[in-house]
Design an enzyme around this catalytic site. Structure first.
Site, short mmCIF file in Angstrom:
data_model
loop_
_atom_site.label_atom_id
_atom_site.label_comp_id
_atom_site.label_asym_id
_atom_site.label_seq_id
_atom_site.Cartn_x
_atom_site.Cartn_y
_atom_site.Cartn_z
N LYS A 104 20.21 10.80 73.76
CA LYS A 104 18.85 10.30 73.62
C LYS A 104 18.61 10.06 72.14
CE LYS A 104 17.11 15.03 74.14
NZ LYS A 104 17.79 15.85 75.14
N SER A 113 18.87 21.82 68.31
CA SER A 113 17.82 20.87 68.67
C SER A 113 16.45 21.28 68.15
CB SER A 113 17.84 20.66 70.18
OG SER A 113 17.00 19.61 70.53
N HIS A 114 15.51 21.51 69.08
CA HIS A 114 14.13 21.79 68.69
C HIS A 114 13.88 23.28 68.50
CE1 HIS A 114 14.94 21.97 72.89
NE2 HIS A 114 13.95 22.82 73.02
N ASP A 128 17.04 13.64 68.32
CA ASP A 128 17.23 12.91 69.58
C ASP A 128 15.95 12.83 70.43
OD1 ASP A 128 17.30 15.57 70.25
OD2 ASP A 128 19.18 15.48 71.37
N ARG A 129 14.95 13.67 70.11
CA ARG A 129 13.71 13.61 70.89
C ARG A 129 12.65 12.76 70.21
NH1 ARG A 129 12.49 19.30 73.86
NH2 ARG A 129 14.59 19.57 74.68
N ASP A 131 17.29 17.71 65.61
CA ASP A 131 18.50 16.91 65.47
C ASP A 131 18.26 15.42 65.73
OD1 ASP A 131 18.03 17.49 68.15
OD2 ASP A 131 20.13 17.25 68.68
N ASP A 150 12.64 15.59 66.68
CA ASP A 150 12.95 17.02 66.67
C ASP A 150 14.03 17.37 65.65
OD1 ASP A 150 15.10 15.87 67.97
OD2 ASP A 150 15.41 17.62 69.25
C1 G1P Z 1 15.91 21.07 77.74
C2 G1P Z 1 15.24 19.92 78.45
C3 G1P Z 1 16.27 18.90 78.89
C4 G1P Z 1 17.08 18.43 77.69
C5 G1P Z 1 17.66 19.64 76.97
C6 G1P Z 1 18.36 19.24 75.67
O1 G1P Z 1 16.80 21.71 78.60
O2 G1P Z 1 14.49 20.37 79.55
O3 G1P Z 1 15.63 17.83 79.51
O4 G1P Z 1 18.13 17.60 78.09
O5 G1P Z 1 16.63 20.56 76.63
O6 G1P Z 1 17.50 18.62 74.77
P1 G1P Z 1 16.43 23.06 79.42
O7 G1P Z 1 16.02 24.08 78.39
O8 G1P Z 1 15.29 22.71 80.31
O9 G1P Z 1 17.69 23.41 80.16
ZN ZN Z 2 17.29 17.57 70.08
#
Ligand code: G1P
Ligand code: ZN
Length: 544
Positions: free
Chosen positions: A377, A113-114, A282-283, A280, A278
């Site tokens: 998302k 992800s990010h 999804d954000r 991948d 981000d």
């Molecule tokens: C974080 C975000 C959560 C999201 C997840 C995946 O998880 O807070 O809302 O679904 O990334 O993108 P966390 O690191 O808080 O467990």
């Molecule tokens: Zn992501």
């Protein structure tokens, strides 16, 4: 195809977190590490012989190598077809859509992800089920359990597959289809939003825009949709080429990391609309000229205006938000008389509600919003939603936000993250918070009196499953809240997240700076959790 049985030994750290298994690339590169986890997934699933599996990732370092390894393991385990994005690329929402559209058995998405990418940074893998959504907890628990005893994985000896040419290849019993990663997704977006109106608003100059792809997966998607299909100038998409290390940055769409975009949006030559996505895809981060829209507000505003979007013109069946997300969307749901669900953090908890038709829109404070169009998302979907809203309402972002606050009140909100806290310290903080839960209710702290203090426990209204320990909540009689939880996606130590909100119905006081407006609650949060005292830090790493 000659199946090879390779002897292996279990790794004890393959417990998937909020969103799949995330570790440093170096961890994934240990002998058998990725292989074990993929085999553990397949060992835990049933009934996939001869069926298809979707495969793709966000293009980060190790993506291509991992895909070649997974192709061989999937072949040896008896899948009939692999559908792979060209170049090994697929955004998370596109993968979700492709699983649904082609009715595949499931899919593997390679992404952290990010989190940053590169040889010294992070990699990740998550399994999505046949509805296109992240595997539910009972599945991820089974993967972990299997990974602790695994002693053999299956693979086949074969050359690497050409991932760069679209088309079909047959290898023994296995069909490998390389697809354009963008076109199915672009078609879906066209079926949801008013593309002719958007085209016209962009060509007439009413909407000018800037999208920051952060050198991550949405570059090709944004270029195709915003530039080629909707006619925005090519320079509207910046950092459009996906790079294995995201150009050395965090592909995390917030004001801190999408600083290039933030700088332009708060300058004199800001366009009407600015957004980022981000690693991948999804954000999303939504901004307008000189305004940043918090994700919690964005969700509420989308819910309030959904009927203006063609796909949601009939209204919403219901909405949902993760527990730490602000209560702004609850107010919209109450005024429209539709149900509003509060779920634990993580997209997987929305899946059942979406499948059952109980909700149409959902979102999280962590820059995630989505709808029933896929089961993840979806960053670009949120961008198109806002563009469609601006075009339809003929109003700038700031006016849309301020009108919303006037009507529903403003839930002033912020999140403080303390990253890479030593695990024993983080656990002690949680223990300390837990010990106060029985004594906090009814105590007064200045204008704040504690109404409840508990640990969030969720019962899924569709399958009855129960998820405990999903964050510590302290709620006050005036509706304010402080929430504490440990991240389930970090890869170093522990990350403590503190979520703070306060409701402000008074229009003359709505335009305050969030940190100032929340100062008293921020102090109280420290008093409860002692993170500064216990870590010796004087400020959070990130404030969103
Ligand atoms: C974080 C975000 C959560 C999201 C997840 C995946 O998880 O807070 O809302 O679904 O990334 O993108 P966390 O690191 O808080 O467990
Ligand atoms: Zn992501």
């Amino acid at each position: 195809m000659q199946i090879e049985m390779i002897t292996t030994h279990p790794y004890n750290d393959q417990n998937p977190g909020t969103s799949g298994l995330r570790k440093k690339v170096k961890v994934f590169q240990q002998p058998g590490y990725l292989e074990n986890f993929v085999q553990s997934i397949f060992d835990s699933l049933e009934g996939f012989a001869g069926k298809s599996l979707v495969l793709g990732g966000d293009g980060r370092y190790f993506n291509r190598a991992a895909i070649q390894i997974i192709i061989k393991i999937a072949a040896a385990n008896g899948f009939g077809e692999l559908i792979i994005g060209q170049g090994g690329l697929l955004s998370t929402p596109a993968a979700s859509h492709i699983i649904r559209k082609y009715h595949t058995f499931g899919g593997l998405v390679l992404s952290a992800s990010h989190n940053p990418g590169g040889p010294e940074e992070d990699f990740g893998i998550k399994y999505n089920v046949g509805n296109g959504g992240p595997a539910p907890e009972k599945d991820t628990a089974a993967f972990y359990q299997r990974s602790q005893t695994i002693n053999v994985y299956k693979t086949i000896a074969m050359d690497d597959i050409d991932l760069d040419n679209i088309g079909t290849q047959q290898i023994g019993d296995l069909k490998i289809t390389i697809i354009d990663p963008v076109s199915d997704y672009a078609e879906l977006m066209q079926s949801i939003f008013d593309f002719p109106l958007l085209k016209q608003s962009i060509s007439s100059g009413y909407i000018t825009l800037l999208f920051d792809a952060m050198h991550a997966i949405t570059g090709p998607y944004a270029t195709r949709i915003l530039v080629e299909m909707l006619g925005a100038p090519a320079e509207s998409v910046i950092n459009a080429v996906p790079l294995e290390d995201f150009g050395g940055h965090h592909p995390d769409p917030n004001l801190a990391h999408a600083h290039e975009l933030a700088h332009v949006m708060f300058s004199d030559h800001a366009p009407t609309f600015g957004a980022a996505s981000d690693g991948d895809g999804d954000r999303n981060m939504i901004t307008g000229r000189h305004i940043f829209v918090t994700p919690s507000d964005s969700l509420a505003i989308m819910a309030a205006n959904a009927r203006l979007i063609p796909a949601y013109a009939q209204g919403l069946s219901g909405v949902a938000r993760s527990m730490p997300t602000s209560q702004a969307v609850d107010r919209v749901a109450a005024s429209y008389n539709i149900p509003c669900f509060e779920t634990p953090t993580g997209w997987k908890f929305f899946g059942n509600l979406l499948d059952a038709g109980k909700i149409t829109l959902c979102g999280e404070e962590s820059f995630g919003t989505g709808s029933n169009h896929v089961r993840e998302k979806d960053g670009l979907w949120a961008v198109l939603f806002w563009l469609n809203l601006i075009a339809k309402r003929r109003q700038p972002v700031a006016d849309i936000v301020h009108e919303h606050w006037q009507k529903f009140g403003r839930d002033i909100y912020c999140r403080h993250d303390y990253e890479a806290v030593e695990t024993p310290i983080a656990n002690a903080i949680v223990g300390h918070l837990r010990s106060q839960l029985p004594i906090l209710p009814d105590q007064a702290f200045g204008e704040y009196t504690v109404k409840y203090a508990d640990e969030f426990c969720y019962e899924d209204s569709v399958d009855g499953s129960i998820s405990r320990n999903q964050g510590i909540r302290v709620g006050f009689t005036n509706g304010s809240r402080i929430v504490f939880r440990l991240s389930g996606t970090g890869t170093v130590g522990a990350t403590l997240r503190i979520y703070i909100e306060r409701f402000e119905p008074d229009v003359s006081r709505q335009d305050q700076d969030a940190q100032l407006a929340l100062a008293e609650l921020i102090e109280l949060a420290e008093q409860f959790c002692e993170v500064k005292k216990r870590t010796g830090r004087d400020a959070p790493n990130v404030i969103t």
